[in-house]
Write an enzyme that holds these catalytic residues in place. Structure first.
Site, PDB file in Angstrom:
ATOM      1  N   SER A 150       0.855  -1.193   0.000  1.00 34.43           N
ATOM      2  CA  SER A 150       0.000   0.000   0.000  1.00 34.43           C
ATOM      3  C   SER A 150       0.886   1.235   0.000  1.00 34.43           C
ATOM      4  O   SER A 150       2.008   1.195   0.522  1.00 34.43           O
ATOM      5  CB  SER A 150      -0.879   0.021   1.252  1.00 34.43           C
ATOM      6  OG  SER A 150      -1.513   1.279   1.389  1.00 34.43           O
ATOM      7  N   TYR A 163      -1.858  -0.840  10.298  1.00 42.97           N
ATOM      8  CA  TYR A 163      -1.990  -1.230   8.881  1.00 42.97           C
ATOM      9  C   TYR A 163      -0.784  -0.728   8.088  1.00 42.97           C
ATOM     10  O   TYR A 163      -0.152  -1.496   7.349  1.00 42.97           O
ATOM     11  CB  TYR A 163      -3.293  -0.666   8.302  1.00 42.97           C
ATOM     12  CG  TYR A 163      -3.455  -0.908   6.809  1.00 42.97           C
ATOM     13  CD1 TYR A 163      -3.804  -2.158   6.322  1.00 42.97           C
ATOM     14  CD2 TYR A 163      -3.260   0.126   5.888  1.00 42.97           C
ATOM     15  CE1 TYR A 163      -3.945  -2.386   4.956  1.00 42.97           C
ATOM     16  CE2 TYR A 163      -3.406  -0.089   4.522  1.00 42.97           C
ATOM     17  CZ  TYR A 163      -3.752  -1.352   4.053  1.00 42.97           C
ATOM     18  OH  TYR A 163      -3.885  -1.569   2.700  1.00 42.97           O
TER      19      TYR A 163
HETATM   20  N1  LIG Z   1      -8.628  -1.026  -2.022  1.00 39.42           N
HETATM   21  C1  LIG Z   1      -7.637  -0.169  -1.812  1.00 39.42           C
HETATM   22  O1  LIG Z   1      -7.802   1.071  -1.923  1.00 39.42           O
HETATM   23  C2  LIG Z   1      -6.278  -0.657  -1.416  1.00 39.42           C
HETATM   24  C3  LIG Z   1      -5.253   0.282  -1.318  1.00 39.42           C
HETATM   25  C4  LIG Z   1      -3.978  -0.146  -0.975  1.00 39.42           C
HETATM   26  C5  LIG Z   1      -3.742  -1.484  -0.743  1.00 39.42           C
HETATM   27  N2  LIG Z   1      -4.762  -2.376  -0.824  1.00 39.42           N
HETATM   28  C6  LIG Z   1      -4.444  -3.783  -0.554  1.00 39.42           C
HETATM   29  O2  LIG Z   1      -4.883  -4.566  -1.656  1.00 39.42           O
HETATM   30  C7  LIG Z   1      -5.272  -5.867  -1.213  1.00 39.42           C
HETATM   31  C8  LIG Z   1      -6.693  -6.187  -1.719  1.00 39.42           C
HETATM   32  O3  LIG Z   1      -7.564  -5.178  -1.262  1.00 39.42           O
HETATM   33  P1  LIG Z   1      -9.074  -5.066  -1.785  1.00 39.42           P
HETATM   34  O4  LIG Z   1      -9.496  -3.661  -1.513  1.00 39.42           O
HETATM   35  O5  LIG Z   1      -9.184  -5.629  -3.158  1.00 39.42           O
HETATM   36  O6  LIG Z   1      -9.784  -6.022  -0.704  1.00 39.42           O
HETATM   37  P2  LIG Z   1     -11.227  -6.739  -0.685  1.00 39.42           P
HETATM   38  O7  LIG Z   1     -12.071  -6.356  -1.851  1.00 39.42           O
HETATM   39  O8  LIG Z   1     -11.719  -6.505   0.701  1.00 39.42           O
HETATM   40  O9  LIG Z   1     -10.821  -8.288  -0.863  1.00 39.42           O
HETATM   41  C9  LIG Z   1     -10.036  -8.928   0.086  1.00 39.42           C
HETATM   42  C10 LIG Z   1      -9.822 -10.374  -0.325  1.00 39.42           C
HETATM   43  O10 LIG Z   1      -8.912 -10.966   0.632  1.00 39.42           O
HETATM   44  C11 LIG Z   1      -9.519 -12.105   1.212  1.00 39.42           C
HETATM   45  N3  LIG Z   1      -9.100 -12.234   2.615  1.00 39.42           N
HETATM   46  C12 LIG Z   1      -9.211 -11.331   3.605  1.00 39.42           C
HETATM   47  N4  LIG Z   1      -8.754 -11.858   4.762  1.00 39.42           N
HETATM   48  C13 LIG Z   1      -8.362 -13.127   4.495  1.00 39.42           C
HETATM   49  C14 LIG Z   1      -7.833 -14.188   5.271  1.00 39.42           C
HETATM   50  N5  LIG Z   1      -7.646 -14.088   6.589  1.00 39.42           N
HETATM   51  N6  LIG Z   1      -7.548 -15.340   4.649  1.00 39.42           N
HETATM   52  C15 LIG Z   1      -7.747 -15.482   3.326  1.00 39.42           C
HETATM   53  N7  LIG Z   1      -8.255 -14.521   2.535  1.00 39.42           N
HETATM   54  C16 LIG Z   1      -8.567 -13.355   3.113  1.00 39.42           C
HETATM   55  C17 LIG Z   1     -11.017 -11.878   1.084  1.00 39.42           C
HETATM   56  O11 LIG Z   1     -11.717 -13.115   1.166  1.00 39.42           O
HETATM   57  P3  LIG Z   1     -13.211 -13.164   1.816  1.00 39.42           P
HETATM   58  O12 LIG Z   1     -14.018 -12.130   1.050  1.00 39.42           O
HETATM   59  O13 LIG Z   1     -13.666 -14.537   1.598  1.00 39.42           O
HETATM   60  O14 LIG Z   1     -13.040 -12.774   3.265  1.00 39.42           O
HETATM   61  C18 LIG Z   1     -11.096 -11.214  -0.294  1.00 39.42           C
HETATM   62  O15 LIG Z   1     -11.048 -12.194  -1.307  1.00 39.42           O
HETATM   63  C19 LIG Z   1      -5.148  -5.844   0.311  1.00 39.42           C
HETATM   64  O16 LIG Z   1      -3.901  -6.403   0.688  1.00 39.42           O
HETATM   65  C20 LIG Z   1      -5.172  -4.365   0.647  1.00 39.42           C
HETATM   66  O17 LIG Z   1      -4.523  -4.081   1.863  1.00 39.42           O
HETATM   67  C21 LIG Z   1      -6.026  -1.986  -1.157  1.00 39.42           C
END
Ligand SMILES: NC(=O)c1ccc[n+]([C@@H]2O[C@H](COP(=O)([O-])OP(=O)(O)OC[C@H]3O[C@@H](n4cnc5c(N)ncnc54)[C@H](OP(=O)(O)O)[C@@H]3O)[C@@H](O)[C@H]2O)c1
Length: 252
Positions: A150, A163
């Site tokens: 991130s 985080y």
């Molecule tokens: N969105 C942003 O703006 C942003 C910005 C910077 C970085 N990121 C990073 O990008 C990555 C993806 O983010 P996103 O926004 O796409 O997230 P998201 O839509 O909330 O999706 C998260 C995914 O991770 C899985 N997950 C969560 N906890 C888990 C666990 N304990 N074991 C196995 N799987 C798990 C979830 O599965 P379930 O749904 O089945 O729980 C889901 O498939 C993350 O690492 C986040 O920190 C996101």
């Protein structure tokens, strides 16, 4: 579509947390690039199975990455089903929204939960897949790990200090492993800013910030982060890079 699509036939990519958001977009993009992809999630089993069914040569595996035994089993399961692994994308991650000044609210329990999923699980998955990644690596296609960190791991920002610190740790692990796993395995990270996913759908303040202040005047679509992942996978040379992907907000 990727011009290397034929080159990637028979190659296998595991994308953790790929039933939604950034992970789903990366899995679909790598499938378009010719990979057999493994979808994975913690709870959303039905979604994962549906995605795998609709995607050529794909499978779905459920595993809670906060549990070390399940994390290890995920790699065994991928190798049993597909026989090899070429690309590992550590995308699954969790967040906690805590004002940076509220130190008492950032409890040791929250620190441990975030480290478990955002740092230790990626470490375990890389350690468990090292032999398979080395075995499938060639000069034309060195194997590849991508960690989704991130912008909060690069700048003193983010939803909470635990985080941001977990993502900074993941960035440092990326560089240390790039040094130690080369040349067979390249290790890079993508550090997104705001991306339009279920995780951020209520982040009104961040949406305003990116809309007004960032040079690109908006957050990213998941497919735009997937495009960067596809570029990193197709590289034969890049390693140890943290690709800050925040639409230029860091410049302001
Ligand atoms: N969105 C942003 O703006 C942003 C910005 C910077 C970085 N990121 C990073 O990008 C990555 C993806 O983010 P996103 O926004 O796409 O997230 P998201 O839509 O909330 O999706 C998260 C995914 O991770 C899985 N997950 C969560 N906890 C888990 C666990 N304990 N074991 C196995 N799987 C798990 C979830 O599965 P379930 O749904 O089945 O729980 C889901 O498939 C993350 O690492 C986040 O920190 C996101």
């Amino acid at each position: 579509m990727n011009s290397n699509i034929e080159d990637n036939q028979g190659r296998v990519a595991l994308i953790t947390g790929s039933t939604s958001g950034i992970g789903k977009a990366i899995a679909l993009r790598l499938s378009d690039d010719g990979f057999a992809v493994v979808f994975h999630s913690r709870l959303s089993v039905e979604k994962g199975e549906k995605l795998a069914k609709a995607t050529p040569n794909a499978t779905y595996i459920q595993a809670d990455l906060s549990d070390q035994a399940q994390a290890k089993h995920l790699i065994t399961d991928v190798l049993e089903r597909h026989g090899r692994l070429d690309v590992l994308v550590n995308n699954a991650g969790i967040n906690a929204m805590i004002p940076h000044g509220s130190l008492q609210d950032a409890t040791p329990e929250i620190w441990r939960d975030l480290y478990e999923v955002n740092v230790i699980a990626p470490w375990t998955l890389i350690a468990e897949s090292e032999n398979a990644l080395r075995a499938s690596s060639t000069k034309e296609h060195p194997s590849c790990v991508i960690n989704i960190s991130s912008h909060a791991g690069v700048r003193p920002k983010g939803a909470s200090i635990p985080y941001a610190a977990s993502k900074a740790a993941l960035n440092h692990v990326t560089k240390l492993l790039a040094l130690n796993l080369s040349p067979d395995i390249r290790v890079n990270a993508i550090a997104p800013g705001l991306v339009d996913t279920p995780m951020t759908k209520n982040w009104v303040e961040a949406q305003r910030l990116w809309g007004e202040k960032s040079p690109m005047k908006r957050g990213a679509a998941p497919s735009e982060i997937a495009h960067i992942a596809s570029m990193l996978v197709s590289s034969t040379y890049l390693t140890g890079e943290i690709i800050l992907s925040d639409g230029g907000l860091n410049l302001t």
